[in-house]
Design a protein around this motif. Structure first.
Motif, PDB file in Angstrom:
ATOM      1  N   PHE A   2       0.852  -1.184   0.000  1.00 31.77           N
ATOM      2  CA  PHE A   2       0.000   0.000   0.000  1.00 31.77           C
ATOM      3  C   PHE A   2       0.888   1.234   0.000  1.00 31.77           C
ATOM      4  O   PHE A   2       1.735   1.402   0.878  1.00 31.77           O
ATOM      5  CB  PHE A   2      -0.901   0.008   1.230  1.00 31.77           C
ATOM      6  CG  PHE A   2      -1.911   1.118   1.222  1.00 31.77           C
ATOM      7  CD1 PHE A   2      -3.033   1.041   0.419  1.00 31.77           C
ATOM      8  CD2 PHE A   2      -1.741   2.233   2.028  1.00 31.77           C
ATOM      9  CE1 PHE A   2      -3.979   2.060   0.408  1.00 31.77           C
ATOM     10  CE2 PHE A   2      -2.673   3.251   2.027  1.00 31.77           C
ATOM     11  CZ  PHE A   2      -3.797   3.163   1.218  1.00 31.77           C
ATOM     12  N   GLU A   6      -2.396   9.277   1.168  1.00 32.77           N
ATOM     13  CA  GLU A   6      -2.431   9.996   2.435  1.00 32.77           C
ATOM     14  C   GLU A   6      -3.571  11.003   2.494  1.00 32.77           C
ATOM     15  O   GLU A   6      -4.239  11.146   3.518  1.00 32.77           O
ATOM     16  CB  GLU A   6      -1.089  10.706   2.665  1.00 32.77           C
ATOM     17  CG  GLU A   6       0.078   9.752   2.828  1.00 32.77           C
ATOM     18  CD  GLU A   6       1.427  10.459   2.761  1.00 32.77           C
ATOM     19  OE1 GLU A   6       1.435  11.696   2.629  1.00 32.77           O
ATOM     20  OE2 GLU A   6       2.461   9.778   2.828  1.00 32.77           O
ATOM     21  N   LEU A   9      -6.929   9.084   2.977  1.00 33.80           N
ATOM     22  CA  LEU A   9      -7.035   8.529   4.330  1.00 33.80           C
ATOM     23  C   LEU A   9      -7.235   9.624   5.373  1.00 33.80           C
ATOM     24  O   LEU A   9      -8.026   9.469   6.310  1.00 33.80           O
ATOM     25  CB  LEU A   9      -5.782   7.710   4.657  1.00 33.80           C
ATOM     26  CG  LEU A   9      -5.706   6.327   4.016  1.00 33.80           C
ATOM     27  CD1 LEU A   9      -4.341   5.701   4.269  1.00 33.80           C
ATOM     28  CD2 LEU A   9      -6.816   5.422   4.543  1.00 33.80           C
ATOM     29  N   GLU A  36      -8.204  -1.637  -1.124  1.00 36.34           N
ATOM     30  CA  GLU A  36      -7.102  -1.533  -0.174  1.00 36.34           C
ATOM     31  C   GLU A  36      -7.199  -0.232   0.627  1.00 36.34           C
ATOM     32  O   GLU A  36      -6.895  -0.209   1.825  1.00 36.34           O
ATOM     33  CB  GLU A  36      -5.770  -1.599  -0.917  1.00 36.34           C
ATOM     34  CG  GLU A  36      -4.547  -1.680  -0.015  1.00 36.34           C
ATOM     35  CD  GLU A  36      -4.525  -2.927   0.852  1.00 36.34           C
ATOM     36  OE1 GLU A  36      -3.960  -2.852   1.963  1.00 36.34           O
ATOM     37  OE2 GLU A  36      -5.069  -3.967   0.436  1.00 36.34           O
ATOM     38  N   ASP A  39      -9.770  -0.869   3.245  1.00 38.39           N
ATOM     39  CA  ASP A  39      -9.223  -1.759   4.279  1.00 38.39           C
ATOM     40  C   ASP A  39      -8.276  -1.015   5.218  1.00 38.39           C
ATOM     41  O   ASP A  39      -8.301  -1.221   6.439  1.00 38.39           O
ATOM     42  CB  ASP A  39      -8.498  -2.935   3.629  1.00 38.39           C
ATOM     43  CG  ASP A  39      -9.453  -3.939   3.005  1.00 38.39           C
ATOM     44  OD1 ASP A  39     -10.655  -3.865   3.302  1.00 38.39           O
ATOM     45  OD2 ASP A  39      -8.999  -4.785   2.214  1.00 38.39           O
ATOM     46  N   GLN A  40      -7.439  -0.146   4.670  1.00 41.58           N
ATOM     47  CA  GLN A  40      -6.522   0.633   5.502  1.00 41.58           C
ATOM     48  C   GLN A  40      -7.298   1.568   6.426  1.00 41.58           C
ATOM     49  O   GLN A  40      -6.921   1.771   7.581  1.00 41.58           O
ATOM     50  CB  GLN A  40      -5.573   1.448   4.615  1.00 41.58           C
ATOM     51  CG  GLN A  40      -4.574   0.621   3.829  1.00 41.58           C
ATOM     52  CD  GLN A  40      -3.548  -0.063   4.706  1.00 41.58           C
ATOM     53  OE1 GLN A  40      -3.109   0.493   5.709  1.00 41.58           O
ATOM     54  NE2 GLN A  40      -3.173  -1.270   4.336  1.00 41.58           N
ATOM     55  N   ILE A  43      -8.780  -0.608   9.199  1.00 35.51           N
ATOM     56  CA  ILE A  43      -7.765  -1.070  10.150  1.00 35.51           C
ATOM     57  C   ILE A  43      -7.547  -0.053  11.260  1.00 35.51           C
ATOM     58  O   ILE A  43      -7.372  -0.419  12.440  1.00 35.51           O
ATOM     59  CB  ILE A  43      -6.434  -1.347   9.409  1.00 35.51           C
ATOM     60  CG1 ILE A  43      -6.543  -2.642   8.601  1.00 35.51           C
ATOM     61  CG2 ILE A  43      -5.263  -1.443  10.396  1.00 35.51           C
ATOM     62  CD1 ILE A  43      -5.358  -2.885   7.679  1.00 35.51           C
ATOM     63  N   LYS A  44      -7.594   1.231  10.931  1.00 35.84           N
ATOM     64  CA  LYS A  44      -7.355   2.285  11.915  1.00 35.84           C
ATOM     65  C   LYS A  44      -8.583   2.562  12.781  1.00 35.84           C
ATOM     66  O   LYS A  44      -8.492   3.297  13.760  1.00 35.84           O
ATOM     67  CB  LYS A  44      -6.922   3.570  11.209  1.00 35.84           C
ATOM     68  CG  LYS A  44      -5.589   3.445  10.495  1.00 35.84           C
ATOM     69  CD  LYS A  44      -5.192   4.763   9.844  1.00 35.84           C
ATOM     70  CE  LYS A  44      -3.841   4.647   9.159  1.00 35.84           C
ATOM     71  NZ  LYS A  44      -3.427   5.920   8.510  1.00 35.84           N
TER      72      LYS A  44
END
Length: 463
Positions: A2, A6, A9, A36, A39-40, A43-44
């Motif tokens: 990945f 930035e 996100l 992806e 998913d990132q 995850i956070k």
């Protein structure tokens, strides 16, 4: 792997932290990294991404029922299959005060099977979802379908979304650190482009030609046919679009030239060009300093891999299928690849200039940067503010004579300035891999950068 994303996100996280109800649209062509990214993000925080499949409504409901009850820990409902989408949303409603992410990936598969889902979501958003703490994401790979389903006035979901993210391929500055050195990054980005699934297929410690042979010019490689599959999933008359894209890849960048090569009517070409722009597959460039409605516009493929594929793969598909990839690379790719990379190198430099601009590393801050051409004159990049202008010439060559390039740039810049006398301060930049001599003309107005200089400046931009 990945890389970057930035900005996306950070924006998603800010929305999540605000604790308001969100209905987010994430879209972009296949393999660009949408799943992806989600998913990132999950995850956070806390959430679930459910991947829809092209199957019957009953099987789709079964999958969503299982995924949701497992995510919320309702083991006593593990064997329950909700009968319809209303029931799914009624179940979700019991968790409306939780701050969780619920992401539906490949959303168009669900709507194709049951178009009423759009109205179902509209009803639940209007009656309770908009006042909840839930973070709802719908994601899809067909740009045209996602826009039609979620953003057009005719859609039941029009006006309901709280944000949208069109995920585009990575820029050169995003992938630069993925490769061992600057020149290797340029070569691979010029060929494989910024689509993560493509650029990661290249083995970064391998020669560019070996990567081309094994990853592109081989029938069993995913990259060999992927461009074709993407186009056929987006357009209804692929043969016309393929012809137009091949024509552009071979250097025909105006509607008249495209029409001449393809044999299509000029009006037909114009219609298809607009569709391709809407699909983010081509861009229309106008010369620096020209108004947006200028008739001098030219069309280019927006993705480096698509440009490479239509230039070097599409015309030779049969030969590759017969196992001639290696000989094709020697006979067709090698003789012209450096010139091809040279054109893409200009795009890499434009990315870097915007990066340097944001970090204040240039003589002034510009608000526009693009190519310029007029008759026989062409300047690779012109960046300007209201009062300052920077003329830039880019060479993907070794041992360049900087003085000679600068002298030629000076002549061309004077042509530009004769039409744009409003610029008070003029700056000049010559870029190449290496130079024979460069110190004689360098000053506070004339800058000479090799690839080592560029890499060092890029490092200064990183946190």
């Amino acid at each position: 792997m990945f890389l970057n994303r930035e900005a996306e996100l950070t924006s998603l996280q800010q929305r999540f932290d605000d604790n308001n109800a969100e209905f987010i649209i994430v879209y972009g062509r296949r393999r660009v990294g949408k799943s992806e990214l989600i998913d990132q993000f999950i995850i956070k925080n806390t959430g679930v991404r459910i991947l829809a499949r092209e199957e019957t409504k009953g099987l789709q409901l079964k999958e969503f029922s299982s995924e949701l009850t497992a995510f919320f820990g309702d083991t006593h409902l593990s064997s329950v299959v909700f009968p319809d989408w209303d029931a799914i949303f009624s179940y979700i409603r019991s968790y409306k005060n939780k701050r969780v992410i619920i992401a539906c990936d490949e959303f168009p598969y669900l709507v194709n099977e049951d178009p009423s889902l759009l109205s179902v979501i509209q009803y639940h958003w209007d009656t309770w979802l908009k006042d909840s703490h839930l973070f709802l994401i719908v994601c899809g790979s067909s740009i045209s379908m996602m826009e039609e389903m979620t953003m057009r006035y005719e859609s039941p979901l029009f006006g309901r979304r709280t944000g949208q993210y069109l995920i585009k391929p990575l820029r050169f500055t995003d992938i630069l650190e993925h490769f061992p050195d600057f020149n290797t990054a340029v070569k691979h980005y010029a060929v494989f482009g910024g689509t993560p699934a493509y650029i990661f297929k290249a083995e970064k410690d391998k020669d560019i030609y070996e990567n081309i042979i094994s990853r592109i010019l081989s029938e069993d490689s995913i990259l060999f046919r992927d461009t074709e599959f993407i186009l056929m999933s987006e357009v209804s008359e692929p043969r016309y679009y393929f012809s137009i894209l091949r024509s552009i890849a071979e250097g025909n960048t105006t509607p008249s030239k495209i029409s001449q090569m393809t044999g299509l009517e000029r009006s037909t070409v114009s219609k298809y060009l607009q569709v391709l722009m809407n699909l983010q597959l081509i861009i229309r460039e106008i010369p620096a300093g020209e108004p947006l409605k200028s008739k001098k516009g030219q069309y280019f493929l927006s993705d480096n891999y698509f440009a490479f594929w239509f230039r070097y793969v599409y015309p030779y598909v049969k030969s590759i299928e017969m196992g001639n990839g290696r000989s094709l690379c020697v006979e067709e790719v090698k003789p012209t690849l450096q010139a091809y990379i040279g054109r893409k190198f200009e795009g890499c430099i434009e990315d870097l200039l915007w990066k340097f601009n944001a970090s204040g590393l240039l003589p002034f801050r510009f608000h526009s940067c693009s190519r310029w051409w007029m008759k026989e004159h062409e300047i690779d990049l012109i960046a300007f503010s209201d009062t300052d202008v920077l003329f830039c010439e880019v060479k993907w060559q070794e041992k360049v004579n900087a003085e000679k390039v600068y002298a030629n740039l000076l002549v061309k810049s004077n042509v530009f300035l004769s039409y744009h006398p409003e610029f008070r301060d003029k700056h000049y930049l010559v870029i190449a891999k290496t130079f024979t001599q460069e110190s004689g003309i360098a000053s506070d107005k004339v800058h000479i950068w090799n690839t080592t200089s560029l890499e060092e400046m890029y490092r200064r931009c990183r946190p």
